[in-house]
Design an enzyme around this catalytic site. Sequence first.
Site, PDB file in Angstrom:
ATOM      1  N   ASP A  44     -23.031 -18.955   3.144  1.00  0.00           N
ATOM      2  CA  ASP A  44     -22.444 -19.962   4.029  1.00  0.00           C
ATOM      3  C   ASP A  44     -23.274 -21.244   4.056  1.00  0.00           C
ATOM      4  OD1 ASP A  44     -20.257 -18.463   4.733  1.00  0.00           O
ATOM      5  OD2 ASP A  44     -21.135 -17.677   6.570  1.00  0.00           O
ATOM      6  N   GLY A  45     -24.604 -21.116   3.904  1.00  0.00           N
ATOM      7  CA  GLY A  45     -25.451 -22.301   3.859  1.00  0.00           C
ATOM      8  C   GLY A  45     -25.136 -23.183   2.669  1.00  0.00           C
ATOM      9  N   LYS A  60     -23.316 -18.506  19.290  1.00  0.00           N
ATOM     10  CA  LYS A  60     -23.181 -17.117  19.750  1.00  0.00           C
ATOM     11  C   LYS A  60     -24.526 -16.535  20.169  1.00  0.00           C
ATOM     12  CE  LYS A  60     -21.463 -12.558  18.402  1.00  0.00           C
ATOM     13  NZ  LYS A  60     -22.707 -11.874  18.783  1.00  0.00           N
ATOM     14  N   SER A  61     -25.588 -16.908  19.472  1.00  0.00           N
ATOM     15  CA  SER A  61     -26.904 -16.341  19.769  1.00  0.00           C
ATOM     16  C   SER A  61     -27.451 -16.816  21.101  1.00  0.00           C
ATOM     17  CB  SER A  61     -27.886 -16.673  18.638  1.00  0.00           C
ATOM     18  OG  SER A  61     -28.234 -18.050  18.664  1.00  0.00           O
ATOM     19  N   ALA A  79     -31.732 -22.238  27.053  1.00  0.00           N
ATOM     20  CA  ALA A  79     -32.796 -21.969  28.025  1.00  0.00           C
ATOM     21  C   ALA A  79     -32.835 -23.031  29.123  1.00  0.00           C
ATOM     22  CB  ALA A  79     -34.149 -21.872  27.320  1.00  0.00           C
TER      23      ALA A  79
END
Length: 265
Positions: free
Chosen positions: A45-46, A165-166, A185
Amino acid sequence: MKVAIVHNHEYKSSEVTRHLLLLLKKNKIEIDDHQPDLVISVGGDGTLLSAFHRFSHRLDEVSFLGVHTGHLGFYTDWRDYELEELVQSLLVHQEKSISYPLLDVKISFHGNKPDKHFLALNESTIKRANRTMVADVLIKDELFERFRGDGLSVSTPTGSTAYNKSIGGAVLHPSINAFQLAEIASLNNRVFRTLGSPIVIAHTEWLEIKLQESNDYLITVDQLDIYQDDIKSIYYRIADERIHFASYRHMHFWHRVKDAFISED
Protein backbone atom coordinates in the site's frame (compact mmCIF):
# COMPACT_ATOMS: atom_id res chain seq x y z
CA MET A 1 -3.85 1.45 -23.34
CA LYS A 2 -0.67 3.00 -21.95
CA VAL A 3 0.69 1.66 -18.67
CA ALA A 4 3.21 2.98 -16.13
CA ILE A 5 4.72 0.85 -13.36
CA VAL A 6 5.79 2.18 -9.97
CA HIS A 7 7.62 -0.24 -7.66
CA ASN A 8 9.64 -0.17 -4.47
CA HIS A 9 13.32 -1.14 -4.38
CA GLU A 10 13.01 -4.51 -2.69
CA TYR A 11 14.41 -7.46 -4.61
CA LYS A 12 11.07 -9.27 -4.92
CA SER A 13 9.28 -6.19 -6.24
CA SER A 14 12.04 -5.59 -8.79
CA GLU A 15 11.76 -9.18 -10.03
CA VAL A 16 7.97 -8.99 -10.24
CA THR A 17 8.26 -5.71 -12.17
CA ARG A 18 10.73 -7.25 -14.60
CA HIS A 19 8.35 -10.18 -15.26
CA LEU A 20 5.36 -7.85 -15.60
CA LEU A 21 7.17 -5.69 -18.14
CA LEU A 22 7.96 -8.76 -20.23
CA LEU A 23 4.30 -9.84 -20.18
CA LEU A 24 3.08 -6.36 -21.11
CA LYS A 25 5.50 -6.10 -24.03
CA LYS A 26 4.63 -9.62 -25.17
CA ASN A 27 0.97 -8.60 -25.34
CA LYS A 28 1.80 -5.31 -27.09
CA ILE A 29 0.65 -3.09 -24.23
CA GLU A 30 2.48 0.24 -24.41
CA ILE A 31 4.67 1.40 -21.51
CA ASP A 32 4.46 5.14 -20.86
CA ASP A 33 5.93 6.57 -17.64
CA HIS A 34 4.73 10.11 -18.32
CA GLN A 35 1.15 10.02 -19.64
CA PRO A 36 -0.27 6.60 -18.79
CA ASP A 37 -3.90 5.55 -18.75
CA LEU A 38 -3.22 3.02 -16.02
CA VAL A 39 -0.64 3.07 -13.22
CA ILE A 40 0.31 -0.29 -11.74
CA SER A 41 2.06 -0.26 -8.37
CA VAL A 42 4.18 -3.25 -7.36
CA GLY A 43 4.93 -3.61 -3.66
CA GLY A 44 2.43 -2.73 -0.96
CA ASP A 45 0.00 0.00 0.00
CA GLY A 46 2.93 2.35 0.63
CA THR A 47 4.06 1.89 -2.96
CA LEU A 48 0.58 2.71 -4.20
CA LEU A 49 0.58 5.87 -2.08
CA SER A 50 3.85 6.85 -3.80
CA ALA A 51 2.29 6.16 -7.21
CA PHE A 52 -0.72 8.31 -6.28
CA HIS A 53 1.44 11.29 -5.33
CA ARG A 54 3.57 10.89 -8.44
CA PHE A 55 0.53 11.09 -10.73
CA SER A 56 -1.81 13.21 -8.57
CA HIS A 57 -1.75 15.91 -11.28
CA ARG A 58 -3.46 13.51 -13.73
CA LEU A 59 -6.26 12.07 -11.58
CA ASP A 60 -8.91 12.82 -14.21
CA GLU A 61 -6.99 10.82 -16.81
CA VAL A 62 -5.49 7.87 -14.98
CA SER A 63 -6.62 4.81 -13.02
CA PHE A 64 -4.59 2.83 -10.50
CA LEU A 65 -4.09 -0.87 -9.90
CA GLY A 66 -2.04 -2.47 -7.14
CA VAL A 67 0.05 -5.68 -7.15
CA HIS A 68 1.10 -6.78 -3.67
CA THR A 69 4.30 -8.74 -3.15
CA GLY A 70 3.29 -9.71 0.40
CA HIS A 71 -0.37 -10.01 1.36
CA LEU A 72 -3.32 -8.11 -0.07
CA GLY A 73 -3.63 -4.56 1.23
CA PHE A 74 -6.39 -1.98 1.20
CA TYR A 75 -5.36 -0.63 -2.21
CA THR A 76 -3.90 -3.74 -3.85
CA ASP A 77 -6.14 -6.28 -5.60
CA TRP A 78 -3.60 -8.63 -7.17
CA ARG A 79 -0.84 -10.87 -5.87
CA ASP A 80 2.60 -11.21 -7.45
CA TYR A 81 1.85 -14.75 -8.71
CA GLU A 82 -1.21 -13.57 -10.70
CA LEU A 83 0.60 -11.47 -13.32
CA GLU A 84 -0.51 -13.45 -16.37
CA GLU A 85 -4.15 -13.26 -15.26
CA LEU A 86 -3.72 -9.54 -14.62
CA VAL A 87 -2.31 -8.84 -18.08
CA GLN A 88 -5.04 -10.89 -19.73
CA SER A 89 -7.65 -8.82 -17.89
CA LEU A 90 -6.08 -5.64 -19.30
CA LEU A 91 -6.60 -6.95 -22.82
CA VAL A 92 -10.36 -7.00 -22.27
CA HIS A 93 -10.24 -3.16 -22.20
CA GLN A 94 -12.82 -2.74 -19.47
CA GLU A 95 -13.56 0.93 -18.91
CA LYS A 96 -15.10 0.49 -15.45
CA SER A 97 -13.44 1.98 -12.39
CA ILE A 98 -14.29 2.67 -8.78
CA SER A 99 -13.47 6.04 -7.21
CA TYR A 100 -12.65 7.04 -3.64
CA PRO A 101 -12.69 10.45 -1.91
CA LEU A 102 -9.46 12.38 -1.34
CA LEU A 103 -8.52 14.98 1.25
CA ASP A 104 -7.66 18.52 0.17
CA VAL A 105 -5.00 20.03 2.45
CA LYS A 106 -4.10 23.74 2.42
CA ILE A 107 -1.35 25.08 4.67
CA SER A 108 -1.43 28.82 5.36
CA PHE A 109 1.47 30.83 6.76
CA HIS A 110 2.08 34.04 8.65
CA GLY A 111 3.18 36.99 6.54
CA ASN A 112 3.09 36.98 2.75
CA LYS A 113 4.27 33.41 2.24
CA PRO A 114 1.99 31.69 -0.31
CA ASP A 115 -0.27 28.81 0.69
CA LYS A 116 0.73 25.22 -0.05
CA HIS A 117 -1.76 22.68 -1.39
CA PHE A 118 -1.64 18.88 -1.15
CA LEU A 119 -3.92 15.91 -1.77
CA ALA A 120 -4.00 12.98 0.66
CA LEU A 121 -5.25 9.47 -0.05
CA ASN A 122 -4.94 8.23 3.55
CA GLU A 123 -4.54 11.02 6.07
CA SER A 124 -2.82 14.18 7.24
CA THR A 125 -1.56 14.70 10.78
CA ILE A 126 -0.40 17.71 12.79
CA LYS A 127 2.03 17.33 15.70
CA ARG A 128 4.59 19.33 17.65
CA ALA A 129 8.11 18.15 18.19
CA ASN A 130 8.72 18.46 21.92
CA ARG A 131 5.71 19.88 23.72
CA THR A 132 1.94 19.88 23.96
CA MET A 133 0.20 21.12 20.84
CA VAL A 134 -2.43 23.81 21.39
CA ALA A 135 -4.79 24.53 18.49
CA ASP A 136 -8.24 25.95 17.85
CA VAL A 137 -10.48 23.60 15.87
CA LEU A 138 -12.99 25.41 13.64
CA ILE A 139 -15.75 23.73 11.63
CA LYS A 140 -17.21 25.92 8.86
CA ASP A 141 -15.40 28.93 10.35
CA GLU A 142 -17.04 28.44 13.77
CA LEU A 143 -14.88 27.59 16.81
CA PHE A 144 -15.62 24.04 17.97
CA GLU A 145 -12.96 23.43 20.63
CA ARG A 146 -9.47 24.32 21.79
CA PHE A 147 -7.36 21.19 21.54
CA ARG A 148 -4.44 20.33 23.79
CA GLY A 149 -2.54 17.10 23.28
CA ASP A 150 -0.02 15.30 21.11
CA GLY A 151 -1.71 16.12 17.81
CA LEU A 152 -4.62 15.69 15.40
CA SER A 153 -5.25 13.33 12.51
CA VAL A 154 -7.58 14.00 9.57
CA SER A 155 -8.36 11.00 7.36
CA THR A 156 -10.29 9.93 4.27
CA PRO A 157 -12.70 6.97 4.42
CA THR A 158 -10.10 4.59 2.96
CA GLY A 159 -7.49 6.10 5.27
CA SER A 160 -9.78 5.43 8.22
CA THR A 161 -8.32 1.92 8.44
CA ALA A 162 -4.76 3.25 8.79
CA TYR A 163 -3.38 5.55 11.52
CA ASN A 164 -6.89 6.79 12.27
CA LYS A 165 -7.99 3.35 13.44
CA SER A 166 -4.98 2.96 15.72
CA ILE A 167 -5.96 6.10 17.67
CA GLY A 168 -9.60 5.09 18.11
CA GLY A 169 -11.16 6.50 14.95
CA ALA A 170 -14.11 4.87 13.20
CA VAL A 171 -13.75 2.80 10.02
CA LEU A 172 -15.73 4.52 7.25
CA HIS A 173 -16.90 2.90 4.04
CA PRO A 174 -15.40 4.78 1.04
CA SER A 175 -18.85 5.37 -0.47
CA ILE A 176 -19.34 7.93 2.34
CA ASN A 177 -18.14 11.23 0.94
CA ALA A 178 -16.80 12.61 4.22
CA PHE A 179 -13.62 12.94 6.25
CA GLN A 180 -12.75 12.28 9.88
CA LEU A 181 -10.97 14.17 12.66
CA ALA A 182 -9.39 12.10 15.44
CA GLU A 183 -7.46 13.30 18.49
CA ILE A 184 -4.00 12.02 19.37
CA ALA A 185 -3.58 11.76 23.15
CA SER A 186 -5.76 14.75 24.04
CA LEU A 187 -5.37 16.41 27.43
CA ASN A 188 -8.68 16.31 29.33
CA ASN A 189 -9.20 17.37 32.95
CA ARG A 190 -11.28 19.85 34.98
CA VAL A 191 -9.49 22.77 33.34
CA PHE A 192 -8.99 21.66 29.73
CA ARG A 193 -11.68 19.79 27.78
CA THR A 194 -12.10 18.46 24.25
CA LEU A 195 -14.85 16.30 22.78
CA GLY A 196 -12.54 13.31 23.06
CA SER A 197 -14.31 11.41 20.25
CA PRO A 198 -13.67 11.14 16.51
CA ILE A 199 -15.74 13.52 14.37
CA VAL A 200 -17.06 12.69 10.89
CA ILE A 201 -17.38 15.85 8.80
CA ALA A 202 -19.60 16.09 5.71
CA HIS A 203 -18.22 16.95 2.29
CA THR A 204 -20.18 20.22 2.37
CA GLU A 205 -18.19 21.42 5.41
CA TRP A 206 -14.57 22.28 6.02
CA LEU A 207 -12.16 22.17 8.92
CA GLU A 208 -9.55 24.70 10.01
CA ILE A 209 -6.86 24.02 12.59
CA LYS A 210 -5.43 27.32 13.89
CA LEU A 211 -2.04 26.81 15.49
CA GLN A 212 -0.17 28.77 18.14
CA GLU A 213 2.81 30.53 16.64
CA SER A 214 5.81 28.19 16.73
CA ASN A 215 8.41 26.72 14.38
CA ASP A 216 8.39 23.10 15.55
CA TYR A 217 5.25 21.74 13.88
CA LEU A 218 5.35 18.58 11.79
CA ILE A 219 2.65 18.14 9.13
CA THR A 220 2.30 14.82 7.36
CA VAL A 221 0.38 14.14 4.15
CA ASP A 222 0.26 10.37 3.70
CA GLN A 223 3.91 9.30 3.80
CA LEU A 224 5.23 12.82 3.16
CA ASP A 225 6.76 14.76 6.08
CA ILE A 226 6.36 18.52 5.74
CA TYR A 227 8.54 20.73 7.93
CA GLN A 228 7.65 24.40 7.48
CA ASP A 229 8.24 27.53 9.55
CA ASP A 230 5.58 30.14 10.37
CA ILE A 231 2.55 27.88 9.87
CA LYS A 232 -0.64 29.74 10.79
CA SER A 233 -3.36 27.20 10.05
CA ILE A 234 -4.27 24.10 8.03
CA TYR A 235 -7.53 23.79 6.11
CA TYR A 236 -9.08 20.42 5.32
CA ARG A 237 -12.01 19.49 3.10
CA ILE A 238 -13.05 16.74 0.72
CA ALA A 239 -11.23 17.38 -2.55
CA ASP A 240 -12.95 17.98 -5.86
CA GLU A 241 -10.64 15.33 -7.32
CA ARG A 242 -11.12 11.60 -6.69
CA ILE A 243 -8.80 8.64 -7.17
CA HIS A 244 -9.94 5.96 -9.63
CA PHE A 245 -9.06 2.29 -9.31
CA ALA A 246 -9.36 0.03 -12.32
CA SER A 247 -12.12 -2.44 -11.42
CA TYR A 248 -10.86 -5.48 -13.28
CA ARG A 249 -11.10 -7.24 -9.94
CA HIS A 250 -11.69 -4.76 -7.16
CA MET A 251 -12.21 -6.34 -3.75
CA HIS A 252 -15.15 -5.40 -1.53
CA PHE A 253 -14.11 -2.91 1.17
CA TRP A 254 -15.49 -4.89 4.12
CA HIS A 255 -13.73 -8.00 2.86
CA ARG A 256 -10.48 -6.04 3.05
CA VAL A 257 -11.29 -4.92 6.60
CA LYS A 258 -12.06 -8.47 7.70
CA ASP A 259 -8.95 -9.86 6.03
CA ALA A 260 -6.71 -7.21 7.61
CA PHE A 261 -8.06 -7.11 11.15
CA ILE A 262 -10.12 -10.23 11.88
CA SER A 263 -9.33 -13.31 9.80
CA GLU A 264 -8.59 -14.50 6.28
CA ASP A 265 -11.19 -16.68 4.56
